[in-house]
Design an enzyme around this catalytic site. Structure first.
Site, PDB file in Angstrom:
ATOM      1  N   ASP A 167      43.999 -24.267  25.970  1.00  0.00           N
ATOM      2  CA  ASP A 167      44.298 -23.183  25.031  1.00  0.00           C
ATOM      3  C   ASP A 167      44.218 -21.821  25.706  1.00  0.00           C
ATOM      4  O   ASP A 167      44.516 -20.805  25.091  1.00  0.00           O
ATOM      5  CB  ASP A 167      43.336 -23.249  23.833  1.00  0.00           C
ATOM      6  CG  ASP A 167      43.795 -22.375  22.677  1.00  0.00           C
ATOM      7  OD1 ASP A 167      45.016 -22.125  22.573  1.00  0.00           O
ATOM      8  OD2 ASP A 167      42.934 -21.931  21.887  1.00  0.00           O
ATOM      9  N   ARG A 191      47.534 -16.843  29.958  1.00  0.00           N
ATOM     10  CA  ARG A 191      47.302 -16.261  31.284  1.00  0.00           C
ATOM     11  C   ARG A 191      48.001 -17.059  32.376  1.00  0.00           C
ATOM     12  O   ARG A 191      48.330 -16.513  33.433  1.00  0.00           O
ATOM     13  CB  ARG A 191      45.801 -16.150  31.541  1.00  0.00           C
ATOM     14  CG  ARG A 191      45.063 -17.458  31.679  1.00  0.00           C
ATOM     15  CD  ARG A 191      43.568 -17.317  31.456  1.00  0.00           C
ATOM     16  NE  ARG A 191      43.256 -16.992  30.064  1.00  0.00           N
ATOM     17  CZ  ARG A 191      42.032 -16.768  29.607  1.00  0.00           C
ATOM     18  NH1 ARG A 191      40.996 -16.824  30.433  1.00  0.00           N
ATOM     19  NH2 ARG A 191      41.836 -16.477  28.334  1.00  0.00           N
ATOM     20  N   GLU A 200      46.286 -20.768  27.828  1.00  0.00           N
ATOM     21  CA  GLU A 200      47.587 -20.994  28.472  1.00  0.00           C
ATOM     22  C   GLU A 200      48.353 -19.713  28.725  1.00  0.00           C
ATOM     23  O   GLU A 200      49.187 -19.644  29.634  1.00  0.00           O
ATOM     24  CB  GLU A 200      48.430 -21.937  27.604  1.00  0.00           C
ATOM     25  CG  GLU A 200      49.251 -21.295  26.501  1.00  0.00           C
ATOM     26  CD  GLU A 200      48.422 -20.557  25.454  1.00  0.00           C
ATOM     27  OE1 GLU A 200      48.944 -19.594  24.860  1.00  0.00           O
ATOM     28  OE2 GLU A 200      47.265 -20.924  25.201  1.00  0.00           O
ATOM     29  N   LYS A 246      43.721 -26.243  18.762  1.00  0.00           N
ATOM     30  CA  LYS A 246      43.167 -25.208  17.901  1.00  0.00           C
ATOM     31  C   LYS A 246      42.794 -25.786  16.543  1.00  0.00           C
ATOM     32  O   LYS A 246      43.466 -26.688  16.035  1.00  0.00           O
ATOM     33  CB  LYS A 246      44.202 -24.096  17.666  1.00  0.00           C
ATOM     34  CG  LYS A 246      44.506 -23.229  18.862  1.00  0.00           C
ATOM     35  CD  LYS A 246      45.543 -22.186  18.484  1.00  0.00           C
ATOM     36  CE  LYS A 246      45.932 -21.325  19.672  1.00  0.00           C
ATOM     37  NZ  LYS A 246      44.864 -20.412  20.084  1.00  0.00           N
ATOM     38  N   ASP A 285      52.461 -15.927  18.806  1.00  0.00           N
ATOM     39  CA  ASP A 285      51.895 -15.874  20.152  1.00  0.00           C
ATOM     40  C   ASP A 285      52.901 -15.408  21.200  1.00  0.00           C
ATOM     41  O   ASP A 285      52.574 -15.364  22.393  1.00  0.00           O
ATOM     42  CB  ASP A 285      51.316 -17.235  20.532  1.00  0.00           C
ATOM     43  CG  ASP A 285      50.100 -17.124  21.431  1.00  0.00           C
ATOM     44  OD1 ASP A 285      49.498 -16.033  21.481  1.00  0.00           O
ATOM     45  OD2 ASP A 285      49.740 -18.119  22.085  1.00  0.00           O
ATOM     46  N   ASP A 334      51.730 -21.978  19.718  1.00  0.00           N
ATOM     47  CA  ASP A 334      50.574 -22.436  20.491  1.00  0.00           C
ATOM     48  C   ASP A 334      49.675 -23.330  19.647  1.00  0.00           C
ATOM     49  O   ASP A 334      48.959 -22.850  18.768  1.00  0.00           O
ATOM     50  CB  ASP A 334      49.780 -21.237  21.004  1.00  0.00           C
ATOM     51  CG  ASP A 334      48.598 -21.661  21.860  1.00  0.00           C
ATOM     52  OD1 ASP A 334      48.619 -22.801  22.373  1.00  0.00           O
ATOM     53  OD2 ASP A 334      47.668 -20.851  22.019  1.00  0.00           O
TER      54      ASP A 334
END
Length: 483
Positions: A334, A338, A336, A263, A275, A256
């Site tokens: 970010d 969910r 993402e 990030k 992740d 991620d």
């Protein structure tokens, strides 16, 4: 040589042994002192009186170790203390280059040997990695742990090993870097685990994901040159005692970057190979259940992709149509995890499940709320189910902190142009993420686990080690088995 956990009815003489003694013991029981001279017995007694945590007697051909069970307010905390003693013992065995150790519990309860063996086994984990020098590739010296005595059965020892192998599998998956474990490779590893343990795997490719219109998974994948996957793992023994399946959903973001909401680095993007720890945990649980032939019908769903800012990457302001038909305004790329979980949770409805549990490294808010010491939980499954989960958490020391899903939190994810947005507010970010997921769980009871803090550790922590911990594998195995 791989580490093996075994059982023996009797303790041989002349072998390296760790004796678990009753709490507060200063004088050695005869069973722990048969080959000790008077001076050595006195030495051990003096060390125990001084509250030494691990006492060692070197016989040159072998060692004896003595551990006093801790006086704790609950059996669960006594077991956790013994796991931690197992970590301390591993350091001593490693220094002595010990290959085999026996464990004998001399307490009245006699059940502590499994907990000590568990901590020792987990402490012995070592990620194989990619180093090329022979010394780095050498196996750990310890290759056999033998639990002795009639108070523990061979079946219980074998079951524990199956669970811990599931933890090791999850750790290996989390520790693998992205260039060794993209979404396709992750799916292949899940299929390989199924082949070994005995569960069925189906991998949906990009074409089938598009046909299903999984808008969340497809959107997160848009910036990547690698295709997404959606893996369905199913363990359904003939003697399954549940008519409707339990479904586990694991977040599978194999790396991620944050997408266009990039990030920062260091200390954020650097470890984002972890992740997919939720997906790894689902794989580890299915592996352990199948290995141990637990009579439960369990399905695992793992949507997988990386989240990158390249190509046609989705952008803040986009509106997505999800698998369920709901629309989502993207306020931050970010957030993402969910999005891909939402598609999988809606997909889970087709199985008419008894219960759905999702597991995800979802929010920094959860990490800040409880730290690496706990897991955040919330859901709609009801007080009895959440109590059962908490009890399993206490038994495995993967403890649960429950947060509410009050209706007011729905205001945090309101959108002006879509059904909901994917970000929420700065306050209670872990709860608004759960509130987002709740919108996709209509028709079945559901529990959400946010494992953001304990899934991957940047510094060693007792038997959990450093790197991927395999957190929630032991918890969910214990929980499901107890239902």
């Amino acid at each position: 040589m791989p580490l093996h956990l075994a059982h023996a009815a009797d303790l041989p003489t002349g072998v390296t042994t760790v004796f678990i003694l009753p709490a507060g013991t200063h004088n050695l029981p005869d069973a722990a002192a048969t080959d000790l001279p008077k001076e050595a017995r006195q030495y051990v007694s003096d060390q125990l009186a001084a509250d030494a945590k691990l006492v060692t007697v070197n016989h040159f051909s072998h060692h004896h170790y003595f551990v006093a069970a801790a006086a704790k307010p609950s059996a669960d905390l006594v077991a956790e203390a013994l796991r931690r003693h197992g970590h301390q013992l591993h350091n001593a065995l490693k220094a002595a280059k010990t290959q085999e150790v026996y464990i004998q519990d001399l307490t009245e309860e006699g059940s502590g040997a499994l907990a000590l063996a568990e901590g020792l086994y987990l402490s012995a984990y070592k990620f194989a990695g990619y180093k090329t020098d022979a010394k780095s590739k050498a196996d750990s010296a310890l290759n056999r742990i033998v639990v002795t005595g009639s108070q523990v059965t061979a079946e219980a020892v074998q079951e524990l090993e199956g669970v811990l192998q599931g933890v090791f599998l999850a750790r290996d998956l989390v520790n693998a870097p992205f260039n060794k474990l993209n979404a396709t490779q992750f799916a292949d590893q899940m299929a390989a685990a199924g082949e070994e343990a005995g569960f069925h795997t189906e991998i949906l490719d990009l074409v089938r994901i598009e046909a299903l219109r999984m808008g969340g998974l497809l959107a997160v994948n848009m910036g990547s040159p690698e295709p997404p996957t959606f893996t369905i793992m199913e363990y359904k023994p003939e003697n399954a005692r549940n008519e409707k399946p339990y479904v586990l959903v694991g977040k599978g973001v194999v790396f991620d970057t944050g997408g266009l909401s990039l990030k920062p680095t260091p200390n954020s993007m650097d470890m984002m190979k972890c992740d997919m720890a939720g997906g790894a945990a689902v794989t580890g649980v299915l592996y352990a259940l199948a290995k141990n032939k637990i009579p439960l019908h369990v399905i695992g769903l793992v949507p997988a992709t990386d989240n990158r800012p390249g190509g046609m990457a989705f952008v803040p302001g986009d509106v997505l149509t999800m698998y369920s038909g709901l629309t989502v305004e993207v306020l931050n790329t970010d957030a993402e995890g969910r999005l891909i979980l939402a598609d999988a949770l809606a997909f889970a409805k087709k199985y008419h499940p008894e219960l759905v549990v999702d597991i995800a490294t979802l929010t920094g808010a959860a990490a800040r709320a409880v730290g690496k010491e706990g897991l955040v939980a919330m859901g709609t499954a009801g007080d009895e189910r959440l109590l059962q989960l908490k009890q399993a958490g206490n038994r495995t020391h993967e403890r649960i902190v429950e947060f509410p899903l009050w209706e007011e939190y729905a205001d945090h994810i309101k959108s002006d142009i879509a059904d909901i947005n994917n970000l929420g507010k700065a306050e209670a970010g872990h709860v608004s993420a759960g509130k987002f997921l709740e919108r996709f769980t209509e028709g079945y009871p559901w529990i959400h686990l946010d494992i953001a803090a304990p899934a991957y550790l940047t510094a060693p922590d007792s038997y959990r080690g450093k790197g991927g911990t395999g957190t929630s594998v032991r918890l969910l195995y214990d929980f499901l088995k107890s239902l």
